[in-house]
Design a protein around this motif. Structure first.
Motif, short mmCIF file in Angstrom:
data_model
loop_
_atom_site.label_atom_id
_atom_site.label_comp_id
_atom_site.label_asym_id
_atom_site.label_seq_id
_atom_site.Cartn_x
_atom_site.Cartn_y
_atom_site.Cartn_z
N ASP A 16 -5.72 6.52 4.72
CA ASP A 16 -5.63 7.02 3.35
C ASP A 16 -5.44 5.90 2.34
O ASP A 16 -5.82 6.03 1.18
N THR A 18 -7.00 3.30 1.99
CA THR A 18 -8.27 2.68 1.60
C THR A 18 -9.10 3.56 0.68
O THR A 18 -10.26 3.27 0.42
N SER A 19 -8.51 4.64 0.17
CA SER A 19 -9.28 5.56 -0.66
C SER A 19 -9.51 5.00 -2.05
O SER A 19 -8.95 3.96 -2.44
N THR A 22 -6.11 5.00 -4.08
CA THR A 22 -5.00 4.18 -3.57
C THR A 22 -5.35 2.70 -3.40
O THR A 22 -4.44 1.90 -3.24
N GLU A 140 -9.42 13.58 -5.68
CA GLU A 140 -9.74 13.27 -4.29
C GLU A 140 -8.80 13.89 -3.27
O GLU A 140 -8.99 13.75 -2.07
N THR A 143 -10.40 15.96 -0.63
CA THR A 143 -11.30 15.25 0.28
C THR A 143 -10.57 14.25 1.18
O THR A 143 -11.20 13.60 2.00
N MET A 144 -9.26 14.13 1.01
CA MET A 144 -8.50 13.16 1.81
C MET A 144 -8.11 13.82 3.12
O MET A 144 -6.98 14.29 3.32
#
Length: 236
Positions: A16, A18-19, A22, A140, A143-144
């Protein structure tokens, strides 16, 4: 809490981290030219972590009710996959529109870059960073998948409520660690890395709008492919 659960949650949190919200947005903020205020990136990361903590707690509280409600809905899968195909096509069409708009604005100084410089240097309000974090997280969160998986694991674990809250808070902190590490490197080695950051910043300023179009188009293609594969191999 078992060791297996703890390791699984740490792994999901690192994925997570690397979204878009974040990591990519913090990198973009850190690329602002000149001296930056450390408190400003802290405001962004704290806001996004707090948002996800709140969402996670709400999801855990309502997980059983939500799962029961979803299972009670009897919608044939084919119409859902067709709707997914249409959504993917709309996203691809939107990506072309975004690229066209980027081409029209090529060469013009972007207001967003000016806002970033003022905000990160401390001459602008920090409230904009909080709004940016909330918008990014809200867009997002659905979609996470790693975060949703982590919430599901916690909801099914035999843990006390205070332990679930503490675990979710730790998860959200781990999510921000890579961005925090980059921020520390940016502030500690400003003189050495600034020339490289300036070149990266100039490239992103020229291509950020196009990159947004490519990203939206890629998401649309993925949505359509997922729907097409599901229809081809499991149409029932």
């Amino acid at each position: 809490m078992t060791v297996t659960l703890a390791v699984a949650l740490i792994a999901l949190a690192l994925v997570d981290s690397t979204s878009f919200g974040t990591l990519l947005i913090p990198i973009w903020l850190l690329l602002a030219p000149g001296r930056l205020r450390a408190g400003r990136i802290a405001v962004y990361l704290t806001t996004i972590a707090t948002f996800y903590l709140g969402v996670g707690i709400l999801l855990v509280l309502g997980a059983d009710t939500a799962l029961t409600a979803v299972r009670s809905i009897d919608i044939p899968p084919v119409p859902l996959r067709i709707a997914q195909l249409i959504l993917g096509a709309l996203l691809i069409a939107l990506s072309y529109r975004l690229e066209a708009r980027a081409a029209q604005r090529a060469g013009n100084p972007g207001k967003i870059q000016l806002w970033r410089s003022r905000t990160m240097s401390g001459t602008g309000s920090a409230a904009g960073l909080m709004k940016l974090a909330l918008v990014a997280a809200a867009l997002e969160v659905a979609t996470m998948l790693p975060y949703l998986a982590a919430v599901s694991l916690l909801a099914n674990a035999d843990l006390a409520w205070h332990l679930i809250g503490i675990t979710l808070a730790a998860y959200c902190i781990v999510m921000t660690l890579p961005a925090l590490a980059l921020a520390l490197a940016r502030f500690a080695a400003h003189q050495r890395v600034d020339p490289l950051l300036q070149r990266i910043n100039e490239w992103l300023s020229r291509n950020s709008a196009k990159a947004l179009g490519w990203t939206v188009g890629g998401i649309g293609i993925g949505v359509m492919l997922n729907a097409a594969i599901a229809l081809a191999f499991d149409p029932a």
